[in-house]
Design an enzyme around this catalytic site. Structure first.
Site, PDB file in Angstrom:
ATOM      1  N   ASP A  15     -51.089  27.828 -70.130  1.00 42.97           N
ATOM      2  CA  ASP A  15     -51.584  28.624 -71.253  1.00 42.97           C
ATOM      3  C   ASP A  15     -50.396  29.372 -71.851  1.00 42.97           C
ATOM      4  O   ASP A  15     -49.754  30.173 -71.182  1.00 42.97           O
ATOM      5  CB  ASP A  15     -52.641  29.604 -70.711  1.00 42.97           C
ATOM      6  CG  ASP A  15     -53.181  30.539 -71.777  1.00 42.97           C
ATOM      7  OD1 ASP A  15     -52.664  30.531 -72.908  1.00 42.97           O
ATOM      8  OD2 ASP A  15     -54.117  31.293 -71.459  1.00 42.97           O
ATOM      9  N   ASP A 110     -53.009  26.033 -77.586  1.00 44.64           N
ATOM     10  CA  ASP A 110     -52.052  26.624 -76.644  1.00 44.64           C
ATOM     11  C   ASP A 110     -52.437  26.438 -75.183  1.00 44.64           C
ATOM     12  O   ASP A 110     -51.964  27.159 -74.313  1.00 44.64           O
ATOM     13  CB  ASP A 110     -51.842  28.119 -76.959  1.00 44.64           C
ATOM     14  CG  ASP A 110     -53.071  28.952 -76.674  1.00 44.64           C
ATOM     15  OD1 ASP A 110     -54.176  28.383 -76.642  1.00 44.64           O
ATOM     16  OD2 ASP A 110     -52.925  30.168 -76.490  1.00 44.64           O
ATOM     17  N   GLU A 111     -53.299  25.468 -74.916  1.00 45.56           N
ATOM     18  CA  GLU A 111     -53.721  25.250 -73.533  1.00 45.56           C
ATOM     19  C   GLU A 111     -53.814  23.762 -73.199  1.00 45.56           C
ATOM     20  O   GLU A 111     -54.469  23.013 -73.917  1.00 45.56           O
ATOM     21  CB  GLU A 111     -55.102  25.863 -73.288  1.00 45.56           C
ATOM     22  CG  GLU A 111     -55.105  27.363 -73.266  1.00 45.56           C
ATOM     23  CD  GLU A 111     -56.467  27.888 -72.884  1.00 45.56           C
ATOM     24  OE1 GLU A 111     -56.539  28.863 -72.140  1.00 45.56           O
ATOM     25  OE2 GLU A 111     -57.471  27.309 -73.331  1.00 45.56           O
TER      26      GLU A 111
HETATM   27 MG   LIG Z   1     -52.812  31.596 -74.738  1.00 41.95          MG
END
Ligand SMILES: [Mg+2]
Length: 483
Positions: A15, A110-111
């Protein structure tokens, strides 16, 4: 399945920290070390969609209104969102991770998660791999691009592990960390588990369950009845480290279609219908407590060959006679804003055909449905417990929804639908978006100083060449920031 069976470290979850704000700090060195918030609309009523750690220290969060952010942190830099830049960086991140381990699944911009092989499952090796990934991201994406990595026997726990240390975290959850009674997780709120949303949490609290330790104290059958199904039993095992597959809904899809009346067989008519169909489908989805992973848009056109009138109705796209494409919605999406974003992108792709032909049938379908409770909420996972953020999220959703639903001006709605930040949806770079055109408008309205530096581009004729050039420019911008 109890703690007696050794659970392998199967999953690595990654993350990126304060993603959009970090990208801006990376490409604009003057923003490093200072409080930064990114907002799609930079006037006081807009919402921050990311805050740098320096801004978070002042209480600015995802969802904080721009006006409130300025009050909390008078010297904060409010930066216009640049979705395309974030996607370019996202793809660099994927390439960086891929130099260390294949990416198994992209959950949001973002993961991502990766599956560890037999060798990598050894705790010291897993840790070493995580350190290498961090290094690869730093080298290829820049020193500001920090991430939290969680390694655990299953994905729900690996994701939880990324929330346990921020920024730049690295947490490994092994068997012995999970027992007895939840081990190191025992005192964490049950809502830290992605998939346990505010509604489920209320139900758990009513039954006297607040922490993961409380969950541990209940039997599998108790959890089953609390969840009203097998998912409760799965949680029983997940928190003990079992790598059970996620629940897939039996229900395949929810879709609606509409034959356009002659007077609305136009670009705007088809567009309005498509968005209305999506709102219908998404509210049914929520009503039936499902989340969707995929959205598709299909448009059939009036036959150009009078000898086979409306021949393409049932086969939009299949024979090249219509349009049919789909977009990923992330790990299980229920929110209208994300879906509207996705449909906006698909719509942009359909536009060339819709402009040159006469649309007849429009259909919008949500696919790959999962039970709502089993869907994770990637971008906001770590902050879901924060009631104010949830409220702000509702505000964002209402804002996007309201603008698209009720505005009389279709063009305004379109700006929002195709130019908004996709929270859980990673746009495909291969197609046009109108984001930069909109950003430039926003920038000139707000008198943004940052965008001007990047050089405004013409919004007319967003052809493939132009997009390729703008992506190359964004790549160059990132490259330059690495030196
Ligand atoms: Mg994040």
């Amino acid at each position: 399945m109890t703690g007696h069976i050794a659970m392998a470290l199967n999953t690595l979850f990654l993350d990126l920290n304060s993603y959009f704000a970090s990208v801006e700090q990376q490409v604009q060195p003057s923003l490093r070390g200072v409080p930064v918030a990114v907002a799609p609309i930079t006037s006081d009523s807009g919402c921050c969609i990311a805050a740098s750690y320096e801004a978070k220290a002042h209480g600015v969060r995802t969802g904080t209104r721009v006006g409130e952010a300025r009050r909390l942190c008078p010297n904060i830099a409010i930066v216009d969102a640049r979705p395309r830049l974030y996607v370019v960086m996202h793809n660099r991140m994927l390439r960086a991770i891929d130099t260390c381990i294949p990416v198994d699944e992209v959950h949001s911009i973002d993961e991502v998660s990766c599956v560890l092989d037999r060798v990598q499952r050894e705790p010291a090796r897993a840790r070493e791999l995580a350190v290498r990934i961090k290094g690869a991201i730093r080298a290829m994406c820049g020193e500001c691009m920090r991430c939290s990595i969680g390694i655990a026997p299953n994905r729900p726990l690996a994701k939880l592990a990324t929330d346990m240390q921020k920024p730049d975290g690295l947490v490994v959850l092994r068997d012995e960390d999970l027992e007895p009674g939840g081990g190191v997780l025992a005192n964490l709120s049950a809502q830290e588990l992605a998939g346990i949303g505010p509604k489920m949490m209320k139900r758990l609290e009513y039954a006297g369950i607040r922490t993961i330790g409380d969950l541990h104290a209940r039997s599998a059958s108790e959890l089953r009845s609390l969840w009203g199904g097998v998912l409760g039993e799965k949680w029983y095992h997940w928190i003990r480290g079992a790598d059970l597959p996620e629940a897939k809904s039996k229900k395949g899809s929810i879709g609606h279609q509409h034959v356009l009346a002659p007077e609305v067989r136009s670009v705007e008519g088809a567009r309005a219908v498509a968005f209305r169909l999506l709102l219908k489908a998404s509210s049914r989805l929520r009503h039936e407590k499902h989340a969707a992973r995929k959205l598709s848009l299909a448009i059939s056109f009036t036959s150009t060959d009078p000898s086979r009138p409306a021949a393409a109705w049932g086969s939009a796209g299949k024979d090249g006679d219509g349009f049919s494409e789909s977009a990923a919605l992330g790990d299980g999406c229920t929110d209208g804003a994300t879906m509207l974003d996705a449909l906006g992108v698909l719509w942009e792709r359909a536009l060339p055909l819709v402009r040159t032909r006469t649309p007849l049938l429009v259909s919008v379908t949500l696919h790959e449905l999962v039970r709502e409770e089993s869907a994770t909420l990637p971008l906001f996972g770590g902050e879901r417990k924060d009631a104010s953020v949830s409220k702000a999220m509702d505000t964002i959703n209402q804002k996007f929804g309201a603008n698209t639903l009720y505005t009389a001006n279709v063009h305004d709605a379109r700006q929002h639908a195709s130019g908004g930040i996709a929270f859980r949806f990673v746009p495909n770079l291969g197609h046009a978006d109108s984001v930069q055109a909109r950003q430039r408008e926003t920038a000139s309205e707000a008198g943004s100083r940052h965008l001007a530096k990047q050089g405004a581009r013409s919004s007319s004729g967003q052809g493939a060449k132009e997009r390729a050039r703008s992506d190359a420019e964004l790549e160059a911008l990132i490259e330059a920031s690495l030196r």
